[in-house]
Structures are given as C-alpha cells and as structure tokens.
Write a protein that holds these residues in place. Structure first.
Motif, short mmCIF file in Angstrom:
data_model
loop_
_atom_site.label_atom_id
_atom_site.label_comp_id
_atom_site.label_asym_id
_atom_site.label_seq_id
_atom_site.Cartn_x
_atom_site.Cartn_y
_atom_site.Cartn_z
N VAL A 1 83.28 42.55 40.20
CA VAL A 1 84.04 43.19 41.28
C VAL A 1 83.13 43.57 42.45
O VAL A 1 81.92 43.69 42.29
N VAL A 2 83.76 43.76 43.61
CA VAL A 2 83.09 44.18 44.83
C VAL A 2 83.94 45.29 45.45
O VAL A 2 85.17 45.22 45.40
N THR A 3 83.27 46.26 46.06
CA THR A 3 83.98 47.31 46.78
C THR A 3 83.60 47.21 48.25
O THR A 3 82.44 47.41 48.61
N HIS A 4 84.58 46.84 49.10
CA HIS A 4 84.36 46.68 50.53
C HIS A 4 85.57 47.22 51.29
O HIS A 4 86.60 47.54 50.70
N ARG A 5 85.45 47.27 52.62
CA ARG A 5 86.49 47.82 53.49
C ARG A 5 87.36 46.69 54.05
O ARG A 5 86.85 45.63 54.44
N VAL A 6 88.67 46.94 54.12
CA VAL A 6 89.63 45.97 54.68
C VAL A 6 89.43 45.90 56.19
O VAL A 6 89.48 46.93 56.87
N VAL A 7 89.18 44.68 56.72
CA VAL A 7 89.04 44.51 58.17
C VAL A 7 90.24 43.80 58.78
O VAL A 7 90.47 43.91 59.99
N SER A 8 91.03 43.09 57.95
CA SER A 8 92.27 42.51 58.46
C SER A 8 93.22 42.19 57.31
O SER A 8 92.79 41.94 56.18
N VAL A 9 94.50 42.23 57.64
CA VAL A 9 95.56 41.90 56.69
C VAL A 9 96.39 40.81 57.33
O VAL A 9 96.79 40.91 58.50
N ALA A 10 96.65 39.74 56.57
CA ALA A 10 97.43 38.62 57.10
C ALA A 10 98.37 38.11 56.02
O ALA A 10 98.30 38.56 54.86
N SER A 11 99.22 37.19 56.39
CA SER A 11 100.11 36.54 55.43
C SER A 11 99.86 35.05 55.47
O SER A 11 99.66 34.47 56.55
N ALA B 1 86.69 53.90 37.13
CA ALA B 1 85.45 54.28 37.78
C ALA B 1 84.49 53.09 37.81
O ALA B 1 84.34 52.39 36.81
N TYR B 2 83.86 52.88 38.97
CA TYR B 2 82.88 51.83 39.15
C TYR B 2 81.63 52.43 39.78
O TYR B 2 81.68 53.47 40.42
N THR B 3 80.52 51.73 39.63
CA THR B 3 79.26 52.15 40.23
C THR B 3 78.91 51.21 41.37
O THR B 3 78.97 49.99 41.21
N VAL B 4 78.54 51.77 42.52
CA VAL B 4 78.07 50.96 43.63
C VAL B 4 76.65 50.50 43.29
O VAL B 4 75.77 51.32 43.04
N LEU B 5 76.44 49.19 43.27
CA LEU B 5 75.15 48.63 42.87
C LEU B 5 74.30 48.14 44.03
O LEU B 5 73.09 47.99 43.89
N THR B 6 74.91 47.86 45.18
CA THR B 6 74.17 47.31 46.31
C THR B 6 74.33 48.20 47.53
O THR B 6 75.15 49.12 47.54
N GLY B 7 73.61 47.88 48.58
CA GLY B 7 73.66 48.66 49.80
C GLY B 7 74.66 48.14 50.82
O GLY B 7 74.62 48.54 51.99
N SER B 8 75.58 47.26 50.43
CA SER B 8 76.51 46.67 51.38
C SER B 8 77.49 47.67 51.99
O SER B 8 78.09 47.38 53.02
#
Length: 189
Positions: free
Chosen positions: A97-107, A52-59
């Motif tokens: 740590v940061v919690t964000h959304r994946v916008v692209s996956v590459a190799s 469990a983590y807490t969201v600290l910012t408005g990002s």
C-alpha cells in the motif's frame, strides 16, 4: 482509640513516604501510557473499522514523515475529494500500500471513478487508481508510533492487548485484596 504496633506504624509511614508516592505516580503513569497506546493503536481503529499503517518513506513529508502511524477508515468512493489523504493498494488485491494525497478525481468512459494521487514531497503524480484499490481515507495520525506498529505483528499486538488486560485485572485484584486486609486488620484491633 486504635493503638498501632511499631511494625504497623512503620508500614503506615512507608505508605506515605516520598518513595511510596514516587512509586505510585510512576506506576499510574506507566499504566496510563500503556492504556493510551493500546487505545490509539488497537482498540479505536478496531472499533471504528479502520486499519493502522506505518509511513515508511519520506514521500509525504513534512506532514507525514517516516515512522508516523496513520489510521485509515474505509469511506464511500463518492466521499473522496481532492486534498484527501488516501491509502491505496499499488495493485488491486496485493498487500503493498501507499499513502498519498488526492490531486484529481475523474471518471473513465465507463463511468468508473478514478483518482490521481501524489506524495506531498513528490514532483510527479502516481498512476491513476480505481475505487477497488482504495483502502481508506486518513482518519487520524500519530508521530513515532509507526515504529512501534512496525515492530509488532498482528498476533503480538493481540497478545499484548490480552497481557495488558490480564495485568490490569491482576493489579485490581492485588489492590482489592490489600484494601480488604487493611480493613480487616483495622476491625480486629
């Protein structure tokens, strides 16, 4: 026919009066709330191998405003797709740590998967990350519980869990003893 003394009748009336019922409802409600909080913040994540983590910012507004509790579960790197919400380490091996959304996956040229993430409220992408930095994928989230999660350390959560277990056991012992005394008192009359 059982004849009750005046004191016994008064005790019986007190057990069915409005204040007795209000006390019963409030105590059961408080117990239910504490058990639910322990379940969603400690027990379920621990049993599921999650953190469990807490969201600290408005990002991540509007879906994940500050104070929201996010529970992330480790997943195979191959299962991560565009649109998933991940929690990752800013630097591999570091606690931030940061919690964000994946916008692209590459190799990469070496075949290692890389992920580019962005906060829902941000205009720019984060620097690409590698699989070692990923702590997990969003499993579930709950509003406002992040504030409670941030206020309590891991050792305090452990103590509170044991305190709640002890309280529940004590409460059940008191209830059992009261029922046993009442049953014994009815047999004696």
């Amino acid at each position: 026919m059982t004849v009750l003394t005046r004191a016994q009748r008064r005790r019986e009336e007190q057990k069915t009066g409005p204040f007795w019922w209000a006390g019963q409802v409030l105590s059961w409600l408080a117990l239910f709330i504490v058990l639910c909080l322990l379940a969603v913040m400690v027990v379920i994540p621990r049993l599921g191998g999650a953190t469990a983590y807490t969201v600290l910012t408005g990002s991540m507004r509007p879906d994940f405003p500050p104070g929201r509790l996010v529970v992330v579960k480790p997943v195979p790197v191959e299962a991560i797709e565009v649109g998933d919400v991940l929690t990752y380490q800013l630097e591999s091996g570091e606690p931030g740590v940061v919690t964000h959304r994946v916008v692209s996956v590459a190799s990469s040229l070496s075949g290692e998967r890389q992920f580019v993430l962005r906060g829902d409220a941000n205009n720019t992408d984060d620097a690409p990350i590698v699989a070692e930095q990923v702590r997990g994928k969003l499993w579930y989230s709950l509003p406002w519980l992040g504030y409670l999660n941030s206020a309590l350390s891991a050792s305090q959560r452990t103590w509170l869990t044991w305190l709640a277990i002890g309280g529940l056991l004590s409460y059940s012992l008191v209830m059992f003893t009261g029922a046993w005394r009442e049953h014994r008192g009815k047999k004696a009359s």
